[in-house]
Scaffold this motif. Structure first.
Motif: not given
Length: 666
Positions: A651-655, A657-666
């Motif tokens: 609900x607050x991001x996309x990862x 392959x278990x590495x880089x995580x891109x957070x987002x706040x709607x």
């Protein structure tokens, strides 16, 4: 006059001696006394008339000389005697003042007592001296309307003439002075002299009357006309001092700035000369000069210093006035305005009021573009010398189908360049591009990017390195071809290069051409251009990027990106260097937050301009959340490399392959 007085006294003595020797106590001597009184009054009147005539003759000569010398009358002042006007004092710009007397009938004296009848005497006369121009262009004296002649029968010149030039090596002859006739009364007769009183010519019996040398003096707005007894007229121009006025007493200016100071002239002629000079620090020139006024253009030095200019006004007749205009430095503090960048105010559809506080030490104009004058109006509150004031802008509701905007300039008085600009952006009733893309669910933050939206528009983006500000040039009646629809200014705060993005949109409102200019810390700049195409639903389907000479072809199916083809070409011959093909699978979960990561998920290397997506200008997002990427890269030598990535959403991001995580706040 002296002989006449002695004869009169002798008569009085004889008369009195007779009265004492021949009369008794009842003898009435009033008749003799009245006659003596009348005789004395007549003598006094003749003396006064003679004096006035000689004064008028000299003044007439001066009037003719003033006419010949192109002189001006500066004033006409009445002369009064016993409460009555008897003449005028005339002053000139060049000549000495003169006095003229005009003949006005006086009141009749009281009747004397009857006396013994005597023999009739001859009628007395008053000579009328005048001036007239002959066919040779020279003014000569006249007497009773006829040429006044000397002993040799030559006409007598009223003013002198120039001498003749001498031959080489020899002196020229001197010019001859004009002759001034003189009158006198002797033994009850008029006499005239043409040689300053050396010789006198008898004219006729003297009359107790009035001087008629000047018949009238008429003063008009621009001229003074002297009318002689024979109706000859001389008209001289009235002098009116040339005055110059400016619309400022002191003028503000900034370093390197140019101002234009208008000036107005009053009483100027073709002879009037206006000149201007500076203290050496300022550049000054005169423009658009007429007899009504002109413009003084002044440019300050690149490094500001206080200064002044001198403005000289010469009337062409020897009179010059000096006017000084001092300069001071403009000072303006307006909200958080950055130098050269306009403040931006976003206005809702139903309009409203914008209040702009500022500190300023000069007068200025609020310039509203012509095509915005029907929906923007300004009011200035306060006008102190050094003041804290507010500009209030009233914005009318936008009932049109299009968003609109304008740039309002604050132009100093007489300035040629605005010191501050205010941008007004007003949305329409239609959706903005950001509203179309995000369905009114604007993201607050994605990764390190924080967004500020106002009235449906992204106005600011902040990341870990700097800040991007967004400017929108809405469709306007006078918008020129080629002016960007969207401008993004990124300030890297000396951490990363600054850049500017200029966008031209298509009929759907999406970016069609993207021009980016990057400025390195050392001042080196370079630029690149991207061209984009979209399908009818607003999906980005093609991009050509000059930055690395790449082309991206994006294939959509059922609202999702299923394939991305990337081609990289050699810069020198434009042959294919390598090609990459990526296929994508999706979850059934809707992409409800409308996330679209062109670079991190779809390997479309446009991260330097992906801020445009968050503003709503790079198409719409896939319908579902991306599940995986499968692809390969093949270079011109046939070398192949495969790539496979999986994406996990929360609900607050996309990862990735278990590495880089891109957070987002709607």
């Amino acid at each position: 006059m002296k002989a006449f007085r002695l004869n009169g006294m002798a008569i009085i003595a004889i008369l009195f001696s007779i009265s004492f020797t021949s009369c008794g106590d009842d003898y009435d001597d009033s008749i003799i006394i009245d006659r003596v009184d009348n005789l004395e009054n007549r003598v006094t009147q003749l003396e006064e008339i003679c004096k006035q005539i000689n004064t008028n003759i000299s003044s007439l000569q001066n009037i003719v000389a003033a006419l010949e010398n192109n002189d001006y009358v500066t004033s006409v002042t009445p002369i009064t005697k016993d409460g009555k006007e008897v003449g005028y004092t005339i002053t000139f710009t060049k000549s000495q003042p003169i006095t003229i007397y005009h003949g006005k009938d006086g009141k009749d004296g009281a009747d004397g007592k009857d006396g013994v009848n005597g023999t009739d005497g001859k009628d007395g006369v008053t000579p009328i001296i005048g001036v007239s121009k002959d066919s040779d262009g020279i003014y000569y004296w006249t007497l009773d309307g006829k040429w006044l002649l000397d002993s040799d029968g030559n006409k007598i010149k009223a003013i002198g003439t120039d001498g003749k030039d001498g031959k080489d090596g020899e002196s020229g002859t001197d010019g001859k002075d004009g002759i001034t006739p003189q009158l006198k009364i002797e033994n009850n007769f008029w006499y005239v002299s043409y040689d300053k009183g050396v010789n006198w010519t008898k004219l006729g019996a003297a009359a107790t009357t009035v001087d008629e040398t000047f018949k009238d003096v008429t003063v008009n707005d621009n001229t003074v006309t002297f009318t002689l007894a024979d109706n000859t007229t001389f008209t001289l121009p009235r002098y009116k001092a040339v005055s110059i006025t400016f619309n400022v007493q002191e003028q503000g200016i900034s370093a390197g700035q140019t101002v234009q100071i208008p000036y107005t002239l009053k009483g100027a002629t073709d002879k009037t000369i206006v000149s201007a000079s500076s203290d050496g620090n300022y550049k000054v020139k005169l423009e658009n000069q007429t007899t009504d006024g002109g413009i003084i253009t002044v440019t300050a030095p690149d490094s500001y210093v206080d200064g002044y200019i001198n403005v000289l006004v010469s009337d062409g007749n020897g009179y010059t006035s000096l006017n000084v205009i001092n300069f001071y430095e403009w000072e303006m503090n307006i909200s958080s305005s950055e130098e050269g960048q306009p403040l931006t105010y976003s206005i809702p559809t139903d309009g409203g009021k914008v209040t702009i506080p500022l500190d300023v030490n000069f007068d200025y104009e609020v310039l509203i573009p012509e095509d915005a004058a029907d929906w923007v109006s300004a009011t200035i509150k306060s006008r102190a010398v050094i003041r804290n004031e507010k500009i209030s802008l009233d914005i009318e509701p936008n009932m049109t189908p299009n968003a609109r905007g304008c740039v309002i300039s604050l132009l100093p008085k007489n300035g040629t360049k605005a010191l501050a600009k205010i941008r007004i952006q007003q949305r329409s009733q239609a959706q903005t591009q950001a509203e179309k893309v995000f369905k009114n669910k604007f993201p607050q933050q994605v990764d390190d990017m924080k967004f500020t939206y106002s009235n449906g528009f992204l106005t600011k983006m902040e990341d870990d390195y700097g800040t991007a500000t967004f400017t929108y040039n809405y469709p306007a009646k006078t918008k020129a071809v080629g002016i960007p629809d969207v401008i993004v200014e990124y300030d890297g705060s000396n951490k990363v290069p600054n850049y500017t993005i200029e966008v031209l949109v298509n009929s759907q409102g999406f970016a069609e051409e993207i021009h980016q200019t990057i400025t390195e810390s050392g001042g080196y700049t370079y630029s690149n251009t991207k061209t984009c195409k979209y399908d009818s639903e607003g999906h980005l389907i093609f991009m050509k990027d000059s930055r690395e000479n790449r082309e991206y072809t994006i294939t959509w199916e059922d609202g999702n990106i299923i394939k991305v083809q990337t081609k990289r070409f050699f810069d020198d011959d434009n042959k294919l260097e390598w090609e990459r093909l990526h296929d994508f699978d999706y979850y059934t979960t809707p992409n409800s937050k409308y996330m679209l990561f062109y670079y991190d998920i779809y390997s479309i290397d446009i991260d330097e301009v992906d801020c445009l997506y968050w503003a709503g200008y790079l198409g719409i997002a896939p319908k579902n959340q991306t599940k995986s990427l499968n692809g390969s890269t093949i270079d011109y030598n046939g070398f192949s490399q495969t790539e496979n990535y999986n994406y996990t959403w929360s609900s607050n991001g996309v990862t990735i392959d278990g590495g880089r995580h891109i957070p987002f706040i709607p």
